[in-house]
Write a protein that holds these residues in place. Structure first.
Motif, PDB file in Angstrom:
ATOM      1  N   ARG A  87      -4.505   1.848   0.245  1.00 36.41           N
ATOM      2  CA  ARG A  87      -5.842   1.844   0.831  1.00 36.41           C
ATOM      3  C   ARG A  87      -6.091   3.130   1.616  1.00 36.41           C
ATOM      4  O   ARG A  87      -7.182   3.723   1.536  1.00 36.41           O
ATOM      5  CB  ARG A  87      -6.021   0.628   1.745  1.00 36.41           C
ATOM      6  N   ASP A 133       0.084  -2.025   0.053  1.00 32.57           N
ATOM      7  CA  ASP A 133      -1.368  -2.117   0.185  1.00 32.57           C
ATOM      8  C   ASP A 133      -1.926  -1.149   1.217  1.00 32.57           C
ATOM      9  O   ASP A 133      -2.952  -0.499   0.978  1.00 32.57           O
ATOM     10  CB  ASP A 133      -1.758  -3.548   0.552  1.00 32.57           C
ATOM     11  N   ASN A 192      -0.066  -5.955  -3.452  1.00 29.84           N
ATOM     12  CA  ASN A 192      -0.558  -5.001  -4.467  1.00 29.84           C
ATOM     13  C   ASN A 192      -1.983  -5.345  -4.921  1.00 29.84           C
ATOM     14  O   ASN A 192      -2.268  -5.451  -6.120  1.00 29.84           O
ATOM     15  CB  ASN A 192       0.386  -4.970  -5.670  1.00 29.84           C
ATOM     16  N   ILE A 193      -2.877  -5.507  -3.955  1.00 28.76           N
ATOM     17  CA  ILE A 193      -4.224  -5.988  -4.240  1.00 28.76           C
ATOM     18  C   ILE A 193      -4.980  -5.043  -5.169  1.00 28.76           C
ATOM     19  O   ILE A 193      -5.506  -5.456  -6.209  1.00 28.76           O
ATOM     20  CB  ILE A 193      -5.011  -6.175  -2.934  1.00 28.76           C
ATOM     21  N   ASP A 195      -7.826  -5.211   1.484  1.00 26.26           N
ATOM     22  CA  ASP A 195      -6.896  -4.860   0.405  1.00 26.26           C
ATOM     23  C   ASP A 195      -5.454  -5.132   0.800  1.00 26.26           C
ATOM     24  O   ASP A 195      -4.542  -4.356   0.501  1.00 26.26           O
ATOM     25  CB  ASP A 195      -7.067  -3.394  -0.011  1.00 26.26           C
ATOM     26  N   GLY A 196      -5.249  -6.241   1.509  1.00 27.75           N
ATOM     27  CA  GLY A 196      -3.903  -6.651   1.880  1.00 27.75           C
ATOM     28  C   GLY A 196      -3.395  -6.102   3.193  1.00 27.75           C
ATOM     29  O   GLY A 196      -2.323  -6.508   3.651  1.00 27.75           O
TER      30      GLY A 196
END
Length: 303
Positions: A82, A78, A104-105, A270-271
């Motif tokens: 990102r 992630d 794995n957002i 996003d994680g």
């Protein structure tokens, strides 16, 4: 070549670069060779392929972007994805983020539960350009989901449940519950209405069940469980259904969201984990970058 203006992308003539973080949760030193071999089977050869550790990622990415690739494939966790995504925009390159981490957002929002090999195969078979609306919080961008507050730590427990790692889920859940009720956050959307809770989730259109993918708004969800038992119920049930349907969650749609807290509070973008100070402004970033997705109607929302 302006690939973003054509509905059908010809990857055979595109300049492709690939970046692999071998230190990501589900990657290894052999991930770069595996990606190269998989691309070769599809008749593609990257002009530049870098495989290394996360500490060297930014320098490697600088070099890759200097070569102005049309398409950038990234395989990693992630944080890696990102970091790469926030270096892209509508001028390019087209981004193909493959799942190589734990949560794995963003890849899950784009490709569902596909493995990285299946996602790559499906995209290459029928590539489609998709603008992705993102958001920005405290100078950091995210493109699928953010969670602020102590219960953000429960996300790791949720993912452990997904993968059947129940002992790990219990360990992480207990640790998160100890800090989940340390302080209350206040969430205000579009400077008007607001709500209090132990956690605030912000979803970008690509990850929201209540927003269309192109809608220029964000979804805010304020979580206010009555106690540790309710919080644990929330995270465990969230592993298998839409947690925003829970009665302890209040949702709203907005272009701008403000999170207020009495001191530093944890968050996941996003994680990737961060620590923020209130007041925190979360704002929409329209068409943050262009993603390559399969042209089929496969599910691309967060499961």
């Amino acid at each position: 070549m302006r690939l973003s203006q054509t509905p059908a992308v010809d990857l055979k003539t595109a300049k492709i670069a690939a970046v692999v973080n071998a230190a990501s949760g589900r990657c290894s030193r052999g991930a770069g060779e595996a990606l190269s071999a998989e691309m070769a089977r599809q008749g593609l050869a990257p002009a530049h392929l870098w495989c290394g550790l996360g500490a060297d990622l930014e320098r490697a990415l600088d070099k890759v972007l200097e070569e102005s690739p049309d398409v950038l494939i990234v395989l990693g966790g992630d944080g890696t994805i990102r970091s790469v995504a926030q270096r892209c925009d509508t001028a390019g390159p087209l981004l193909l983020p493959l799942p190589g981490g734990t949560m794995n957002i963003l890849p899950r929002a784009l490709y569902g539960t596909r493995t990285w090999r299946r996602a790559l195969h499906d995209v290459l078979a029928a590539p489609e350009v998709r603008p992705v609306n993102g958001a920005q919080a405290g100078g950091h961008r995210f493109f699928a989901a953010a969670i602020f507050g102590g219960p953000s730590l429960l996300q790791e427990a949720r993912e452990a449940v997904r993968y059947g790692e129940f002992a790990l889920a219990a360990q992480k859940g207990i640790a998160a519950l100890r800090s989940a009720f340390d302080r209350e956050l206040i969430c205000v959307w579009d400077g008007k209405d607001g709500a209090k809770g132990e956690a605030v989730a912000v979803l970008c259109p690509i990850a929201s069940r209540r927003l269309s993918p192109s809608e220029p708004r964000l979804e805010a969800a304020v979580v206010h469980p009555e106690g540790p038992v309710d919080a644990l119920r929330l995270v465990l049930s969230a592993a298998f259904r839409d947690w925003r349907a829970d009665p302890d969650v209040r949702c709203a749609k907005a272009e701008r969201i403000e999170v207020l807290g009495g001191g530093p509070f944890p968050g996941l973008l996003d994680g990737e984990r961060f620590t923020f100070e209130g007041p925190l402004q979360v704002e929409l970033v329209p068409e943050a970058f262009l993603a390559l997705t399969p042209g089929s109607g496969a599910e691309r929302k967060l499961s």
